[in-house]
Design a protein around this motif. Structure first.
Motif, short mmCIF file in Angstrom:
data_model
loop_
_atom_site.label_atom_id
_atom_site.label_comp_id
_atom_site.label_asym_id
_atom_site.label_seq_id
_atom_site.Cartn_x
_atom_site.Cartn_y
_atom_site.Cartn_z
N ALA A 87 27.73 45.16 34.41
CA ALA A 87 27.30 43.76 34.42
C ALA A 87 26.42 43.51 35.65
N VAL A 88 25.41 42.67 35.50
CA VAL A 88 24.48 42.38 36.58
C VAL A 88 24.94 41.12 37.30
N MET A 89 25.28 41.27 38.58
CA MET A 89 25.68 40.13 39.39
C MET A 89 24.88 40.07 40.68
N ALA A 90 23.72 40.67 40.67
CA ALA A 90 22.85 40.61 41.84
C ALA A 90 22.46 39.16 42.11
N GLY A 91 22.55 38.76 43.37
CA GLY A 91 22.19 37.41 43.74
C GLY A 91 23.27 36.38 43.47
N VAL A 92 24.47 36.84 43.09
CA VAL A 92 25.60 35.94 42.83
C VAL A 92 26.57 35.99 44.01
N LYS A 93 26.87 34.86 44.61
CA LYS A 93 27.85 34.81 45.68
C LYS A 93 29.24 34.97 45.07
N LEU A 94 29.91 36.07 45.42
CA LEU A 94 31.16 36.43 44.75
C LEU A 94 32.41 36.07 45.56
N LYS A 95 32.26 35.29 46.60
CA LYS A 95 33.41 34.87 47.39
C LYS A 95 34.43 34.16 46.49
N ASP A 96 35.68 34.61 46.57
CA ASP A 96 36.81 34.05 45.80
C ASP A 96 36.75 34.39 44.31
N THR A 97 35.78 35.19 43.89
CA THR A 97 35.75 35.62 42.49
C THR A 97 36.69 36.80 42.32
N ASP A 98 37.66 36.68 41.42
CA ASP A 98 38.70 37.68 41.24
C ASP A 98 38.35 38.59 40.06
N LEU A 99 38.01 39.85 40.37
CA LEU A 99 37.68 40.83 39.34
C LEU A 99 38.78 41.89 39.20
N SER A 100 39.91 41.66 39.84
CA SER A 100 40.92 42.71 39.98
C SER A 100 41.55 43.14 38.66
N SER A 101 41.53 42.30 37.64
CA SER A 101 42.13 42.67 36.36
C SER A 101 41.10 43.21 35.37
N CYS A 102 39.85 43.30 35.80
CA CYS A 102 38.77 43.68 34.88
C CYS A 102 38.50 45.19 34.91
N GLU A 103 37.82 45.67 33.88
CA GLU A 103 37.50 47.09 33.77
C GLU A 103 36.00 47.30 33.95
N PHE A 104 35.64 48.17 34.89
CA PHE A 104 34.24 48.55 35.05
C PHE A 104 34.17 49.81 35.90
N THR A 105 33.16 50.62 35.64
CA THR A 105 32.90 51.77 36.50
C THR A 105 31.83 51.44 37.52
N GLY A 106 31.10 50.37 37.28
CA GLY A 106 30.09 49.94 38.23
C GLY A 106 29.55 48.58 37.87
N LEU A 107 29.15 47.83 38.89
CA LEU A 107 28.50 46.54 38.72
C LEU A 107 27.21 46.56 39.52
N GLN A 108 26.23 45.80 39.06
CA GLN A 108 24.99 45.67 39.83
C GLN A 108 25.11 44.43 40.72
N VAL A 109 25.39 44.67 41.99
CA VAL A 109 25.61 43.58 42.94
C VAL A 109 24.82 43.85 44.22
N ASP A 110 24.66 42.82 45.03
CA ASP A 110 24.05 42.96 46.35
C ASP A 110 25.16 42.96 47.39
N ILE A 111 25.07 43.87 48.34
CA ILE A 111 26.14 44.03 49.32
C ILE A 111 26.40 42.73 50.09
N GLU A 112 25.36 41.95 50.34
CA GLU A 112 25.56 40.71 51.11
C GLU A 112 26.33 39.65 50.33
N ASP A 113 26.48 39.83 49.00
CA ASP A 113 27.19 38.86 48.19
C ASP A 113 28.66 39.23 47.97
N LEU A 114 29.09 40.39 48.47
CA LEU A 114 30.44 40.88 48.20
C LEU A 114 31.54 40.29 49.08
N PRO A 115 31.30 39.87 50.31
CA PRO A 115 32.41 39.39 51.12
C PRO A 115 33.22 38.29 50.43
#
Length: 221
Positions: A172-200
């Motif tokens: 899934a493409v999540m580049a440019g999405v601020k992911l603070k407080d987004t809970d992905l812990s129950s989801c299945e993926f081998t990789g996501l398209q994200v920007d490192i600055e949006d991960l904290p």
């Protein structure tokens, strides 16, 4: 340690559709959709619509059951207090839609285009949304539960209390999405398209950490 109440906080404030008793909703015959047409307090079921092209069609307090729309463009559609059950909108253009207090249940939306759409108080459950586009959308109080979102595109979407519960989200493409407080812990993926600055602040399970190691320049043995 995260508990169930933490996840509930993401979803329990979602307002459900204010839909009358389905038994009180008359069947609405429909052959074609026209720009700025309005539908209210009705039920639309067992209908297949093809090659529709209209803008700003409005649905208020409407129940859709077993409806298929194909090869169609319905830009800027307006949905308020709507429920979709077992509907198929694959590859339909719903860009710039306004969707409020709406539920999608067991729907098929493969490749559906929600670019620049606004979602608020929306739940999508047990639905196929692979390759769907939510690019530049505004998603507020929105929950995806038990959905397939493989290769879905959320590029530069604005997330405000968006929940993902047991979803398949590979690539899934999540580049440019601020992911603070987004809970992905129950989801299945081998990789996501994200920007490192949006991960904290993004919440993941321990076994998902390897999916993000490349962004950090790490090599896991």
């Amino acid at each position: 340690m995260k508990n169930k109440s933490d996840k509930a906080d993401k979803t329990d404030k979602i307002e459900p559709p204010k839909l009358p008793d389905p038994a009180l909703l008359p069947q609405q015959p429909i052959d074609a959709l026209q720009t700025k047409e309005e539908y209210s307090r009705c039920q639309i079921s067992d209908v297949q619509l093809e090659y529709q092209e209209a803008e700003k069609v409005s649905f208020d307090k409407v129940l859709f059951k077993n409806v298929i729309i194909s090869e169609s463009s319905l830009r800027a559609i307006e949905l308020t207090d709507v429920v979709f059950e077992n509907c198929d909108f694959s590859n339909v253009d719903f860009s710039e839609a306004f969707i409020h207090r709406t539920e999608f249940r067991q729907c098929k939306m493969i490749g559906t285009d929600f670019t620049r759409a606004r979602f608020q108080n929306v739940s999508v459950t047990d639905s196929l949304c692979d390759f769907a586009s939510f690019r530049f959308g505004k998603l507020k109080l929105t929950a995806f539960g038990q959905c397939s979102l493989n290769t879905a595109d959320f590029y530069q979407a604005d997330f405000q209390k968006v929940a993902f519960d047991e979803c398949k989200m590979d690539q899934a493409v999540m580049a440019g999405v601020k992911l603070k407080d987004t809970d992905l812990s129950s989801c299945e993926f081998t990789g996501l398209q994200v920007d490192i600055e949006d991960l904290p602040g993004c919440i993941i399970a321990a076994d998902q950490a390897a999916s993000f190691a490349g962004l950090l320049g790490l090599v896991i043995k």
